[in-house]
Structure formats: C-alpha cells, structure tokens
Write a protein that holds these residues in place. Structure first.
Motif, PDB file in Angstrom:
ATOM      1  N   VAL A 357     -21.919 -25.401  38.257  1.00  0.00           N
ATOM      2  CA  VAL A 357     -20.994 -25.621  37.147  1.00  0.00           C
ATOM      3  C   VAL A 357     -20.402 -27.020  37.264  1.00  0.00           C
ATOM      4  O   VAL A 357     -19.963 -27.424  38.350  1.00  0.00           O
ATOM      5  CB  VAL A 357     -19.866 -24.579  37.142  1.00  0.00           C
ATOM      6  CG1 VAL A 357     -18.932 -24.814  35.947  1.00  0.00           C
ATOM      7  CG2 VAL A 357     -20.430 -23.173  37.103  1.00  0.00           C
ATOM      8  N   LEU A 358     -20.372 -27.749  36.161  1.00  0.00           N
ATOM      9  CA  LEU A 358     -19.704 -29.050  36.089  1.00  0.00           C
ATOM     10  C   LEU A 358     -18.489 -28.905  35.185  1.00  0.00           C
ATOM     11  O   LEU A 358     -18.615 -28.547  34.015  1.00  0.00           O
ATOM     12  CB  LEU A 358     -20.653 -30.123  35.547  1.00  0.00           C
ATOM     13  CG  LEU A 358     -21.903 -30.397  36.393  1.00  0.00           C
ATOM     14  CD1 LEU A 358     -22.728 -31.508  35.770  1.00  0.00           C
ATOM     15  CD2 LEU A 358     -21.529 -30.740  37.826  1.00  0.00           C
ATOM     16  N   LEU A 359     -17.329 -29.189  35.734  1.00  0.00           N
ATOM     17  CA  LEU A 359     -16.049 -28.983  35.048  1.00  0.00           C
ATOM     18  C   LEU A 359     -15.434 -30.308  34.642  1.00  0.00           C
ATOM     19  O   LEU A 359     -15.305 -31.225  35.456  1.00  0.00           O
ATOM     20  CB  LEU A 359     -15.080 -28.231  35.965  1.00  0.00           C
ATOM     21  CG  LEU A 359     -13.601 -28.203  35.547  1.00  0.00           C
ATOM     22  CD1 LEU A 359     -13.404 -27.443  34.237  1.00  0.00           C
ATOM     23  CD2 LEU A 359     -12.749 -27.592  36.666  1.00  0.00           C
ATOM     24  N   GLU A 360     -15.040 -30.410  33.366  1.00  0.00           N
ATOM     25  CA  GLU A 360     -14.159 -31.488  32.912  1.00  0.00           C
ATOM     26  C   GLU A 360     -12.886 -30.836  32.377  1.00  0.00           C
ATOM     27  O   GLU A 360     -12.936 -30.000  31.475  1.00  0.00           O
ATOM     28  CB  GLU A 360     -14.813 -32.353  31.838  1.00  0.00           C
ATOM     29  CG  GLU A 360     -13.927 -33.546  31.497  1.00  0.00           C
ATOM     30  CD  GLU A 360     -14.605 -34.572  30.601  1.00  0.00           C
ATOM     31  OE1 GLU A 360     -14.225 -35.758  30.660  1.00  0.00           O
ATOM     32  OE2 GLU A 360     -15.496 -34.187  29.825  1.00  0.00           O
ATOM     33  N   LEU A 422     -12.636 -19.166  39.080  1.00  0.00           N
ATOM     34  CA  LEU A 422     -13.256 -18.329  38.051  1.00  0.00           C
ATOM     35  C   LEU A 422     -14.652 -18.827  37.680  1.00  0.00           C
ATOM     36  O   LEU A 422     -15.581 -18.037  37.486  1.00  0.00           O
ATOM     37  CB  LEU A 422     -12.365 -18.300  36.813  1.00  0.00           C
ATOM     38  CG  LEU A 422     -11.016 -17.575  36.956  1.00  0.00           C
ATOM     39  CD1 LEU A 422     -10.183 -17.756  35.693  1.00  0.00           C
ATOM     40  CD2 LEU A 422     -11.222 -16.098  37.248  1.00  0.00           C
ATOM     41  N   LEU A 423     -14.820 -20.135  37.588  1.00  0.00           N
ATOM     42  CA  LEU A 423     -16.122 -20.687  37.223  1.00  0.00           C
ATOM     43  C   LEU A 423     -17.151 -20.453  38.322  1.00  0.00           C
ATOM     44  O   LEU A 423     -18.324 -20.177  38.044  1.00  0.00           O
ATOM     45  CB  LEU A 423     -15.996 -22.182  36.924  1.00  0.00           C
ATOM     46  CG  LEU A 423     -15.175 -22.554  35.682  1.00  0.00           C
ATOM     47  CD1 LEU A 423     -15.024 -24.065  35.574  1.00  0.00           C
ATOM     48  CD2 LEU A 423     -15.797 -21.997  34.413  1.00  0.00           C
ATOM     49  N   ALA A 424     -16.725 -20.558  39.565  1.00  0.00           N
ATOM     50  CA  ALA A 424     -17.654 -20.303  40.672  1.00  0.00           C
ATOM     51  C   ALA A 424     -18.131 -18.857  40.661  1.00  0.00           C
ATOM     52  O   ALA A 424     -19.248 -18.561  41.100  1.00  0.00           O
ATOM     53  CB  ALA A 424     -16.986 -20.641  42.002  1.00  0.00           C
ATOM     54  N   GLY A 425     -17.300 -17.961  40.149  1.00  0.00           N
ATOM     55  CA  GLY A 425     -17.661 -16.559  40.107  1.00  0.00           C
ATOM     56  C   GLY A 425     -18.333 -16.122  38.824  1.00  0.00           C
ATOM     57  O   GLY A 425     -18.603 -14.922  38.648  1.00  0.00           O
ATOM     58  N   HIS A 426     -18.624 -17.048  37.939  1.00  0.00           N
ATOM     59  CA  HIS A 426     -19.294 -16.708  36.684  1.00  0.00           C
ATOM     60  C   HIS A 426     -20.661 -16.095  36.984  1.00  0.00           C
ATOM     61  O   HIS A 426     -21.347 -16.470  37.947  1.00  0.00           O
ATOM     62  CB  HIS A 426     -19.446 -17.959  35.826  1.00  0.00           C
ATOM     63  CG  HIS A 426     -19.941 -17.699  34.441  1.00  0.00           C
ATOM     64  ND1 HIS A 426     -21.270 -17.555  34.130  1.00  0.00           N
ATOM     65  CD2 HIS A 426     -19.273 -17.565  33.267  1.00  0.00           C
ATOM     66  CE1 HIS A 426     -21.413 -17.346  32.846  1.00  0.00           C
ATOM     67  NE2 HIS A 426     -20.203 -17.353  32.277  1.00  0.00           N
ATOM     68  N   ALA A 427     -21.089 -15.164  36.136  1.00  0.00           N
ATOM     69  CA  ALA A 427     -22.326 -14.427  36.385  1.00  0.00           C
ATOM     70  C   ALA A 427     -23.543 -15.339  36.483  1.00  0.00           C
ATOM     71  O   ALA A 427     -24.514 -15.004  37.164  1.00  0.00           O
ATOM     72  CB  ALA A 427     -22.528 -13.390  35.282  1.00  0.00           C
TER      73      ALA A 427
END
Length: 1019
Positions: A357-360, A422-427
């Motif tokens: 995941v890449l977060l901005e 939360l993003l790291a745990g996304h399906a």
C-alpha cells in the motif's frame, strides 16, 4: 493539422531519411545572401535541440546588417511544443539569421508556419536562440516527417486552452509508447518484415532492423545512426516489442549479459532466454537459466529481466495491472471517520495476489480541488502493482471531524498511525505500507518515519519536505516572517463544506466555517519554541530507521532538507537516497513548471518501493547506485546530472574570497601578503554604508531562491562586491558560507546575502541566497544594540553552479527582500566593516568532471506517452506577479485563477489574489491584502473538456455562462488582511458563504469575522 487534411503525397518519407539542402540564396532586406550547403537529418536535429516548437513567425526586426552577418529578432507565436519544457505562446527568437560562427541560416519570414529548433539563451525567460540548423517550413513534407519522428510530444503552450498541434510520432512508426494493457495490444511490427524466430537469427522491428547472425550483433538501422554500437537497454526493448507478435510459444532469443553499458558492433551474444506462456514451464526453466530472475508473457507481451539489464525493463515501461477505485471510511479510535480513496490493482494471473500500500495523507481535498491532479500518479502506481490510498486529514476534504488546529498536530499523526495499521490489514494488502508525497505529505511522511515509526511503515518517498518547521518552512523561513498564497488558500479551503455532499448545516459551521484561521495561530509563535520543535525531525534524527528517498529542487524553498537529513542520518537509516535537481515545488516530470531538464520521477518511486515493499529483488540496482544525484548547473536552465558517492564530497576544497575596498571581491590567495596582528589593529577598517529601503527585492521573487531573471534592478539598491573576470571554470556544490561585521542604527535588522554570476554582457544570475534575522545573533533572540559591531555568519542555501571563464562572482547584501520577507519596522542605516579577518565568502569548489561522463540512467527516462493522461479537465490563466511603485509605496500584486471539471459534473473555479504593500514613508506600515474566491456549480454534464465550458465575460471570468437557475451552486469568499505597525501584527478575516439551488433567489451570505492582534517579537 490532421493527416487526412493534407491529401496524399507521391513520395513516402521516413523519419530517418536525409533531405539535402543545397546552397541557399534568399533576398533579405534587399540584399542577396548565401549559406553553405547543409544536410538536414531531422532525427539528429530533434535530438540536438533542447526545444522544438511548431508555430508562426509574426514579426521580424533586423539589428545587424553588414557584409558578413545579418541578424534579427523574431516574435514567434507557438502553437505546439514538440520537445522540451513547456513555454508561453509568444516567444522572442533572438540572434537568428546569418552569423559568422554558424553554418546554417535562419529566415523565419513573418506569416509562415515553421518547425523551429531552439535553445535557451540569456536571462529573459521568454528569449530563445536557434541552434545551428535551419528551421523547417511546415509544409506537407515536414509534417509527414514529424509523424515518423518518435518521442515527440504535442503540448500546447502554457497560456493556451486549445491544442493546435500537428500529428507526430504516429504509432505505426513509433512502437515504444504503445505498450499498455488498458487497451487491446496491437501488433505494430511491419508485416513486410516478418521476424524469423525459429533459429533466433533475425529480429525486425518496423523500419528499425536488428540482425543477429551466428551469435553476433551485425547492424541496427534507425535509432542508432552511427551504426557502431547500441545501448543494451534499447536492444532489449527492440526484442521485447518484437516478440509481441510471437505465436509460437517455445522459441529462443539471444540476449547479451555483458556488464558494459553498450554492445559494440560485432559483439558475441552468448546467452539464450526461453520464451513461453506456460507458467509450469517457466518455473522449471528458471532453475536452468539462473541469470533470469523473472520472465513471462501475457497478452503477447514479453516480460523478462537479466541481472545486468533490469533497468531496461523497469516497471515504468510495462503496465501489468488494471485496477478498481473505491471510496471508503477509515474509523479512528474516537469514532471519527476519515475518507479514503483506495485504488486496487487487479491481477490477471493470480486473483489472490496481495499488494503493498502507498499512502498519501494530506488536507488538500482529494475529491474535488486535487481530484484531477491526483489521477495520473495513482493510475501509474496502481498499474505497477500497488494499492494507492489517498486519505483526507481529519476535518478536511471528505473526512469527518473538527478541523485540525494547525499543520502537523499530534492528532494528525495519531490518526496517521491508525490509518497505516488499517491499510496494512486490508484484505488485499501484503502488510507493507509506504508513504509518499510532496510538500505537506512529504512533511508528515518524514514525521511518521522518525517520530512514530509504526511497524507496517517500510519506506518513504518525500519530495520537497522539511526537517525544521521554523527555519525551513513557509511561515518563518530563515527565522524571518514570510507570506505567500498558500497561507491564504489553506485558510480559505479549510472552510469549505465536506465533499461530495457539501451539506450546509450547523455541524459544518462549527467544525469548519467558524474555525480560527491558522495565520493567527502562527503569529502567536514568532520564535523557535516547542511549538515548532516538537514535530521537527531535526530533533529526532537518531530515530530515522526507515529507508527514505529524498527529492529536492534548486528553485524550491526546501532545497536544503534532503542534504541536511542525509548528512545527519545516513548512518542510521538502512538507506537514504537524495536527488537535488532543477525543480521548483513540483515533481521532476512536470516540464511545464520546472526550468531545467526533468525525468520520470514516478518511475523512481516505483523502483524505490519495488525494492522495499515487494517480495522480489528486481530493484536491487537502486541500492548499488551512489546515494546522491545532483544537477550541476551551468546556467539557470542548463547543466548535467551526476552521481556523488559521499557527502561531503571528498574532493571539495574551500576557496575563500574577501570583501575589499572599492566593492571588490578578491581571492585570498591573490592578496599580496597577510596582515600582521599589529597591522590589523592599527589599520583603519573601511566601512560601506547601506540605506534601508524595505520595499526592494521584487526581482528575487516571492520565495528565497526561486527561479528569477536578471538581478541588476535589485542589485542597484544593495551593497555589491565583484571579483575580476574568472580565468578558469569554477564549479561549486554545497553550502556557501559568508562572514562579515555589521552594525545598525536601529534595534532590529535582517541581512540578506545573495551569491550571483555576472556574465560578459553584465546580466546577473542568482546562484545562492541566505538570510538571518538580526535578533537571532543573541541566544535567546533579542533586539540589537544600536551601533554595536556584530560578527555575522550566514550559511547560504544549498546550490550547484558553474562559473564560466570571463564571468565575475558577485556578492550582494541587503536588509530587505520584499515580498519574500516581511520588513523590519525601524528606519535605519547599516554598516559593513571590511575587517579582513572576518569579511569573506567561502566557496565549496569541486573539480569539474569530464563532459563525456554518463549521467545517471534514471535521469534520462522520460514519461512514456502511455502514462500521460490528457489534462482535459483542468485549466488556469497565466499567473500575475508584478510590481507597482509610487513615491509613497511599493505594491507587489499576485493573481491566480484555476478551473476544474469533475466526473460528477461539478465545475469549480478559484481565484487567489493579493496585494503586498510597503510604505516608503514608514517601514512599519506594511499590508498584505488578500482575497480567495471559489465557485462550485453542479450538474455541468456533457462537456468533453474544461475548455468547452463557456465563461461569463466579466472581469474575473469565474462563473460558467450557463443557466444557473436550474443548478445548485455556491460561492465561498475569504477576505484576509494582515498588517503591521511598529509594535503589533493585526489579522482581519472575513468569510462569506452564499448558496443557491433550484428554488433559491439572492440570499444574504453566511458571514464569519475574525480579528487578531499580536505584539511583534523580534520581527
């Protein structure tokens, strides 16, 4: 002009053909002139020229007319930029015609359309010179050659809202830019040149032909006119493109595995890579060919890499994934929901594939103001196998909650920790998160990497960030109060209702519309206190244990941050990479904004995150490259990229130059002999006196060190010290240090120091700049003692520059730089004491490298046309930045108007404008008078682009010229005034919101008024 509109030609021309131009004779100004024979090889010409434009000559003025030369200036209307950085639609072509040191002639007769080959010359931002080649009349022959000349673009000029470009780089002749899985893959290989794969001896690629016979490279026709060697990555690309037409699944193609960058004519090509669509066979064969890390074919596109040629097949060349996009909520521990846009790749091979995941993470309204701006990057990243997450910060954009109190609060960082979890745990996530961004999102990415370090955060890519929120940010740069349009725009947009519903209710009023403006909060913290230090990463370098890629711009206010972080933390972090290039506050690929040569910066993001976030080692090469890449300038727009393996540069030497009587700058080694201590004590020290004029400095721009032009108008009001013309090339890289003694007749003064280059024509280019708030000469900061002699040392901001022989080195000193810095409030004079022991400048000189040195490969990669989304739904007027001066005041005016059209039919127009006014009678009387105005109109469907939307013909042209009675629309206006006297700063803010719908008539606007007052504290 379309291909169909020109009719058929009797002779087909290919882009690599040579057109002979014999002796040219033309009557110019009544005289018969002659030029030598010239061969025009259009591809070579395009390669040579930094700038290629199509347009019309509209005026010509001759200024040299003798037996040897005939030179003229041409006013040229640009219809299309075919190569190079984007420019305005009207330029001046100077020094054209017949010149004694040039082979070719130029004619450029008014009224005719031409393709012109140019380079930047002089400091006038609108002036260009022809390279040594004749322009081409834009006739049918030239236009057909453009269709067959690859890697051209079709950009309209900056101030044009229409595109009048001819057809160029047509896909049937240029295959490189057409690898894409978002549309059906088409076989562009010339059917008359069918490839022979059965024995692997021949590969044909359209009109470009590689012949491999008995394991040797024999010839290449097309991109390599020298016929002696071929770049290995280009060879591999030919092969990859060619095998798209492969129908037989089991074949072999010779591939070189040499370590050198080039494959010479006749080289042995010993290794063989099998090609197959059978995944089981791929797995079985991989053990037999250990030099192959990854290869497969899907939809007849070959993906392969060898250990020595991975850069040739970086992910920016081949798109692997389609993607879906969804808006969702991320719930924080206190129940507030943050709005997230997730763009998720779709695997064609493995439906259970997980992705990093890449977060901005920022407050810039991802669903309206920044929606169109974000699309190219998120498409690019998702197509390369990354989940992209755009998240609006609490209380901004589409997110819920009360607006955060100010930038980079603990609440913002607390939320970000939970977002990452939360993003790291996304399906669909593989559990690894990277943060990226420019400006705000670079700042908080670095804060998360040092101050919070959540376990799932594995890497950061930060462009134009900061390590010091007080001295290296927009509010108090170098410790001096600063104002610009960002400060207005952020306080304005913070008050907008949440998208996409834009509910106007009491909750919105309390959470956003009536919140205290941030500009007032920052005036409570005029000194470098805990407010700034708590979240400045310079206080926590020891915690930087996350790999970071840092990108800085030589024309950006934050140019120092990358080198500063590297210098203090590169032994702590697993890896820090630094690039400092010729950029403004933008990514390297933004050619419309950056003055120097750019490259595909997002491809670098891919290389970086591929290594740290994915379970493969395809990007190991990024670890083996030197840590630092610098653009070493030879002018404001030219220079070369190069690697540096260490910082500071080991070969660097300090060259000291002293300020001397007569406004001279003299190298210490050239002084006759050093003074003894007794001589110094008995010697009278020369003094230069500077009268304070708080209104000077417009020519230096609104940010310290931004791209500007000739500095002579500013220098005439400064103390300037010039060297003699240099006898050699002097290259500097790093931080210039300046020292001098000074006094002031007032209680406060600022000092601004600029290093400059004076060329043979006396034009003055800015090289480096630095400043100091005089109060900071004390610890803690305090007002100055009048007429006391202080020793002042200033480290100028990071720079690279090459002083050419015959140029002079200049230092300019002033007490004002308006409108970049808010003036000090007292009338005064300041004195500079030419004490030889403390009055000098230290230049960080490095040996010049060979001009043939190869630049880093990634700096030569441009964005592929398949990655260029047409910017159909964003537009703007040219920015206004001008000065008006009277006997009693100087006013600097700024104005910017932008337009957006969103997929949901929402039209947005925005005005940002300010007048910065400095009195000539009282330096304390300074006013910053601003207005932001934003208009939203809904149900604007049926327009194919933003330029199709008609605008009302009024002064500001903000409203669309449509029936508004049937459409919901609203307007937000912010009037913000900040002014000062000798003792206080004052803030007056007035917000007005007016909504209309299908039944509403004129209503009274909702209004919020705020007033603030703050005692001046050492500013």
């Amino acid at each position: 002009m379309s291909k169909e509109g020109r009719g058929k030609m009797s002779k087909k021309l290919y882009w690599h053909e040579t057109l002979s131009v014999n002796t040219l004779e033309n009557s110019i100004n009544g005289k018969l002139r002659s030029c030598p024979s010239t061969d025009v090889f259009i591809w070579n010409t395009v390669q040579r020229a930094p700038l290629v434009v199509y347009g019309k000559s509209i005026g010509k003025v001759i200024y040299v007319d003798n037996d040897a030369e005939l030179l003229f200036n041409v006013t040229f209307r640009v219809e299309c930029i075919l190569k190079g950085q984007d420019i305005k639609n009207r330029i001046e072509i100077t020094d054209a015609g017949i010149k004694s040191d040039r082979i070719a002639c130029q004619y450029l007769d008014p009224g005719n359309a031409y393709v012109v080959f140019l380079e930047k010359c002089g400091l006038n931002m609108n002036a260009y010179c022809p390279i040594d080649v004749q322009e081409r009349l834009a006739d049918d022959t030239t236009l057909e050659l453009l269709e067959k000349t690859c890697r051209l673009k079709r950009n309209p000029p900056l101030d044009s809202l229409s595109n009048n470009c001819p057809s160029v780089s047509m896909p049937e002749f240029c295959h490189y830019n057409n690898i894409s899985t978002k549309r059906k893959v088409v076989d562009y290989i010339n059917t008359n040149d069918k490839p022979l794969f059965n024995n692997g001896t021949q590969i044909f690629h359209g009109s470009n032909k590689i012949i491999i016979k008995e394991g040797k490279l024999i010839d290449l026709i097309g991109d390599n006119p020298r016929h002696d060697k071929i770049d290995r990555s280009r060879l591999l690309q030919f092969i990859a493109d060619s095998v798209r037409s492969l129908s037989n699944e089991n074949n072999s193609i010779p591939i070189s595995c040499y370590e050198n960058n080039y494959i010479s004519h006749g080289s042995i090509i010993p290794n063989v890579i099998p090609i197959t669509k059978n995944l089981n066979q791929i797995n079985r064969l991989s053990s037999s060919y250990p030099f192959v890390n990854d290869y497969s074919t899907t939809t007849k596109i070959l993906y392969f890499r060898d250990q020595l040629s991975r850069a040739a097949f970086a992910d920016h060349r081949i798109m692997t994934y389609n993607f879906t996009s969804e808006n969702t909520w991320l719930t924080m521990p206190d129940g507030v929901r943050l709005s997230a846009t997730l763009v998720i790749p779709i695997s064609q091979r493995d439906t259970n594939e997980n992705f990093p995941v890449l977060l901005e993470y920022k407050p810039y309204r991802k669903d309206d103001s920044f929606f169109n701006f974000n699309q190219p990057k998120i498409h690019y990243l998702a197509q390369r196998g990354f989940i992209v997450a755009l998240v609006d910060i609490r209380g901004t954009g589409s997110s819920e909650g009360v607006l955060i109190e100010y930038e980079y609060t603990s609440q913002e960082l607390n939320d970000c920790e939970h977002v990452i979890e939360l993003l790291a745990g996304h399906a669909r996530s593989n559990g690894r998160v990277g943060m990226y961004g420019l400006s705000w999102s670079a700042f908080n990415s670095l804060m998360m990497a040092t101050l919070r370090r959540p376990p799932a955060l594995h890497a950061v890519f930060a462009a134009h960030g900061s390590e010091d929120l007080y001295n290296n940010d927009v509010h108090y740069g170098d410790g001096i109060l600063h104002q610009d349009e960002y400060i207005l725009s952020v306080d304005h947009e913070n008050a907008l209702p949440a998208s996409p519903d834009y509910l106007i209710n009491e909750q919105w009023t309390n959470e956003r519309f009536t919140r205290r403006p941030w500009i007032d909060i920052y005036l409570e913290h005029q000194l470098n206190d805990k407010f700034w230090q708590n979240h400045s990463i310079k206080c926590s370098y020891d915690n930087l244990t996350v790999p970071v890629y840092l990108l800085a711009g030589l024309y950006d206010a934050y140019r120092d941050f990358a080198i500063n972080i590297y210098e203090h933390a590169h032994q702590i972090s697993p890896k820090i990479k630094v690039v400092v290039g010729p950029f403004v506050h933008a990514m390297p690929e933004f050619s419309t904004r950056n003055p120097g040569p750019g490259y595909d910066g997002t491809a670098e993001m891919i290389r970086w995150f591929n290594h740290w976030l994915k379970d493969n080692d395809d990007s190991d090469d990024i670890l083996n490259e030197p840590d630092i890449t610098l653009f070493v300038r030879t002018s404001l727009t030219t220079g070369t990229y190069r690697y540096e393996s260490h910082w500071p540069i080991p070969q660097q030497q300090t060259r000291r130059m002293q300020f001397k009587k007569g406004r001279k700058l003299v190298e210490q080694a050239l002084l006759k002999s050093p003074m003894s201590t007794a001589e110094k004590e008995n010697n009278d020290i020369d003094i230069d006196v500077l009268q304070y004029q708080p209104w000077i400095g417009f020519e230096a721009g609104s940010w310290l060190g931004m791209l500007t032009g000739d500095q002579r108008p500013f220098d005439k009001d400064c103390l300037v010290y010039d060297s003699d013309p240099t006898q050699e090339t002097i290259e500097i890289i790093g931080f210039v240090n300046v020292s001098f003694q000074a006094s002031t007749t007032a209680h406060l003064a600022h000092w601004f120091v600029r290093l400059e280059d004076v060329d043979a024509s006396d034009q003055v280019s800015p090289v480096a700049v630095g400043a100091i708030n005089g109060a900071q000469l004390h610890t803690p900061p305090a007002y100055l003692e009048p007429n006391f002699r202080y020793t002042i040392t200033i480290r100028l901001h990071f720079t690279t520059w090459t002083f050419l022989p015959g140029h002079r080195i200049r230092v300019a000193i002033s007490n004002a730089m308006f409108a970049s810095a808010w003036p000090t409030p007292f009338p005064m004079n300041t004195s500079i004491y030419l004490n030889p022991s403390v009055s000098f400048i230290d230049l960080p000189v490095v040996p010049s490298i060979s001009p043939s040195s190869i630049p880093p490969a990634f700096t030569q990669q441009q964005v592929a046309s398949s990655d260029m989304l047409p910017q159909l739904f964003s537009a703007s007027k040219p920015k206004v930045y001008k000065k008006h001066e009277t006997d009693i005041a100087t006013t600097i005016t700024f104005e910017q108007v932008t337009y957006e059209l969103l997929p949901n039919g929402c039209f947005i127009s925005a005005l940002l404008a300010w007048d910065f006014i400095c009195s000539h009678l009282d330096p304390a009387d300074v006013r910053w008078v601003t207005r932001a105005r934003q208009i939203y109109v809904f149900d604007m469907h049926g327009y194919e682009s933003i330029v199709d939307v008609p605008l009302k013909d009024d002064d500001e042209r903000l409203y669309p010229n449509v029936d508004l009675s049937t459409r919901r629309h609203f307007e937000l206006v912010t009037d913000l005034v900040k002014h000062s006297d000798r003792d206080y700063f004052y803030v007056h803010l007035k917000r007005q919101f007016l909504e209309k719908n299908d039944t509403a008539t004129c209503q009274q606007p909702m209004t919020f008024v705020f007033n603030g007052k703050h005692k001046r504290n050492c500013h």
